[in-house]
Design a protein around this motif. Structure first.
Motif, PDB file in Angstrom:
ATOM      1  N   HIS A 119      13.265   5.246  29.221  1.00  0.00           N
ATOM      2  CA  HIS A 119      13.323   5.366  30.682  1.00  0.00           C
ATOM      3  C   HIS A 119      13.097   6.824  31.075  1.00  0.00           C
ATOM      4  O   HIS A 119      13.926   7.690  30.804  1.00  0.00           O
ATOM      5  CB  HIS A 119      14.696   4.916  31.204  1.00  0.00           C
ATOM      6  N   HIS A 120      11.971   7.094  31.719  1.00  0.00           N
ATOM      7  CA  HIS A 120      11.707   8.433  32.231  1.00  0.00           C
ATOM      8  C   HIS A 120      10.609   8.320  33.282  1.00  0.00           C
ATOM      9  O   HIS A 120       9.805   7.380  33.250  1.00  0.00           O
ATOM     10  CB  HIS A 120      11.281   9.376  31.096  1.00  0.00           C
ATOM     11  N   ASP A 121      10.573   9.270  34.201  1.00  0.00           N
ATOM     12  CA  ASP A 121       9.616   9.175  35.303  1.00  0.00           C
ATOM     13  C   ASP A 121       8.266   9.753  34.892  1.00  0.00           C
ATOM     14  O   ASP A 121       7.788  10.767  35.409  1.00  0.00           O
ATOM     15  CB  ASP A 121      10.161   9.862  36.562  1.00  0.00           C
ATOM     16  N   ALA A 122       7.652   9.085  33.931  1.00  0.00           N
ATOM     17  CA  ALA A 122       6.326   9.433  33.444  1.00  0.00           C
ATOM     18  C   ALA A 122       5.547   8.133  33.287  1.00  0.00           C
ATOM     19  O   ALA A 122       6.097   7.037  33.428  1.00  0.00           O
ATOM     20  CB  ALA A 122       6.426  10.187  32.121  1.00  0.00           C
ATOM     21  N   ILE A 143      15.395  11.104  28.739  1.00  0.00           N
ATOM     22  CA  ILE A 143      15.791   9.697  28.831  1.00  0.00           C
ATOM     23  C   ILE A 143      16.685   9.535  30.050  1.00  0.00           C
ATOM     24  O   ILE A 143      17.737  10.169  30.143  1.00  0.00           O
ATOM     25  CB  ILE A 143      16.558   9.265  27.569  1.00  0.00           C
ATOM     26  N   GLY A 144      16.292   8.676  30.966  1.00  0.00           N
ATOM     27  CA  GLY A 144      17.087   8.492  32.176  1.00  0.00           C
ATOM     28  C   GLY A 144      18.374   7.731  31.961  1.00  0.00           C
ATOM     29  O   GLY A 144      19.360   7.958  32.658  1.00  0.00           O
ATOM     30  N   ALA A 145      18.360   6.814  30.995  1.00  0.00           N
ATOM     31  CA  ALA A 145      19.540   5.999  30.727  1.00  0.00           C
ATOM     32  C   ALA A 145      19.440   5.440  29.318  1.00  0.00           C
ATOM     33  O   ALA A 145      18.335   5.123  28.851  1.00  0.00           O
ATOM     34  CB  ALA A 145      19.654   4.863  31.742  1.00  0.00           C
ATOM     35  N   ARG A 183      16.851  12.637  41.332  1.00  0.00           N
ATOM     36  CA  ARG A 183      15.803  12.422  40.336  1.00  0.00           C
ATOM     37  C   ARG A 183      16.371  12.590  38.924  1.00  0.00           C
ATOM     38  O   ARG A 183      16.093  11.792  38.028  1.00  0.00           O
ATOM     39  CB  ARG A 183      14.655  13.404  40.577  1.00  0.00           C
ATOM     40  N   ILE A 184      17.196  13.599  38.726  1.00  0.00           N
ATOM     41  CA  ILE A 184      17.749  13.891  37.408  1.00  0.00           C
ATOM     42  C   ILE A 184      18.712  12.796  36.957  1.00  0.00           C
ATOM     43  O   ILE A 184      18.661  12.343  35.811  1.00  0.00           O
ATOM     44  CB  ILE A 184      18.457  15.259  37.426  1.00  0.00           C
ATOM     45  N   ARG A 185      19.572  12.334  37.866  1.00  0.00           N
ATOM     46  CA  ARG A 185      20.625  11.388  37.482  1.00  0.00           C
ATOM     47  C   ARG A 185      20.319   9.939  37.878  1.00  0.00           C
ATOM     48  O   ARG A 185      21.173   9.066  37.739  1.00  0.00           O
ATOM     49  CB  ARG A 185      21.938  11.824  38.125  1.00  0.00           C
ATOM     50  N   GLY A 187      18.449   7.475  36.674  1.00  0.00           N
ATOM     51  CA  GLY A 187      18.098   6.416  35.753  1.00  0.00           C
ATOM     52  C   GLY A 187      16.738   6.568  35.089  1.00  0.00           C
ATOM     53  O   GLY A 187      16.449   5.896  34.100  1.00  0.00           O
ATOM     54  N   LYS A 188      15.877   7.469  35.630  1.00  0.00           N
ATOM     55  CA  LYS A 188      14.604   7.750  34.993  1.00  0.00           C
ATOM     56  C   LYS A 188      14.377   9.248  34.849  1.00  0.00           C
ATOM     57  O   LYS A 188      13.243   9.712  34.748  1.00  0.00           O
ATOM     58  CB  LYS A 188      13.460   7.115  35.787  1.00  0.00           C
ATOM     59  N   GLY A 189      15.485   9.994  34.856  1.00  0.00           N
ATOM     60  CA  GLY A 189      15.411  11.440  34.711  1.00  0.00           C
ATOM     61  C   GLY A 189      15.906  11.881  33.347  1.00  0.00           C
ATOM     62  O   GLY A 189      15.168  11.821  32.366  1.00  0.00           O
ATOM     63  N   HIS A 190      17.182  12.287  33.292  1.00  0.00           N
ATOM     64  CA  HIS A 190      17.715  12.855  32.065  1.00  0.00           C
ATOM     65  C   HIS A 190      19.115  12.316  31.769  1.00  0.00           C
ATOM     66  O   HIS A 190      19.812  11.843  32.661  1.00  0.00           O
ATOM     67  CB  HIS A 190      17.762  14.374  32.186  1.00  0.00           C
TER      68      HIS A 190
END
Length: 255
Positions: A119-122, A143-145, A183-185, A187-190
């Protein structure tokens, strides 16, 4: 088989992780310059001649910035998914390009590298498991989650590069604008320290010898805080914080 690992750099300013045996090695991402990659490996006593491939996790610049010059100069094959390549802006000539697909193992000498989705915003992000016979090293950042893919592979690792990007209180009280915090927290951030710690506490195998806490935020985390948090639950696992300014030592890992 004994594997050797190091973080050449880890953070939003550039990410590059080395995993190899005595004959061949791979880089997971190449987000620092060719010159810095060469310098840091030389300081560690590692040779770029042993690096037989670069594997790309996703297209964000802190993971691919060094690829064009490094791969061209040393003619290193770059394994990348079509979706990542199409959104990366990387040149498609000058160095060998190889297709990368989830759950299709790639053999580099005696190393077996398997990518799996995260899960990441890519466009098409992947994490990696690098195996040398029975010894397995995971590279789990951006990894967002935590998902079932991550848990499944983390349980197998003798060592892991594990994201611990931000402290939740520091992020909440920090200077970042609201949209960036989300964005960071979101689910698709870190991964936060707590998310990473929960994974570590719940799913760390007894045989994990090293965890390298990776991709720490410059503004929303503290290396000593993070190391202390994990050290309380480390058992026999050595806890290392991967720096955003320099390489770590080389660690030997074996099954």
């Amino acid at each position: 088989m004994q594997l050797f690992i190091t973080s050449l750099n880890s953070g939003s300013n550039g990410n590059c992780y080395y995993v190899g045996n005595e004959r061949e090695a791979v880089l997971i991402d190449a987000g620092i310059s060719c010159r810095e990659t060469e310098r840091r490996m030389e300081r560690l006593g590692l040779s770029l001649q042993t690096v037989k491939a670069i594997f790309v996790s996703h297209e964000h610049s802190d993971h691919i910035r060094g690829i064009p010059q490094l791969a061209k100069k040393h003619q290193i094959p770059v394994f990348i998914t079509p979706g990542t390549l199409n959104n990366s802006g990387l040149p498609q000539t000058g160095f060998p390009l190889r297709p990368l697909r989830a759950y299709e193992p790639v053999w580099i000498g005696e190393l077996c590298i398997t990518a799996f989705p995260k899960h990441h915003d890519a466009s098409d992000p992947h994490s990696f498991l690098v195996a040398g016979r029975d010894t397995k090293v995971g590279v789990f950042t951006d990894i967002g989650a935590p998902c079932e893919h991550l848990i499944h592979h983390f349980k197998q690792c003798h060592a892991a590069f594990l994201e611990a990007n931000y402290d939740e209180d520091m992020l909440e009280k920090g200077r970042y604008p609201y949209f960036l915090k989300n964005r960071i927290r979101g689910g698709k951030g870190h991964l936060s320290n707590q998310q990473a710690l929960d994974l570590f506490k719940t799913h760390k195998p007894a045989f994990m010898s090293h965890v390298l806490l990776s991709h720490l935020s410059k503004d929303n985390n503290c290396p000593q805080l993070t190391k202390d948090l994990f050290s309380l639950h480390r058992d026999t696992t050595e806890v290392i914080v991967a720096s955003r300014f320099e390489e770590t030592p080389v660690y030997a890992v074996c099954a």
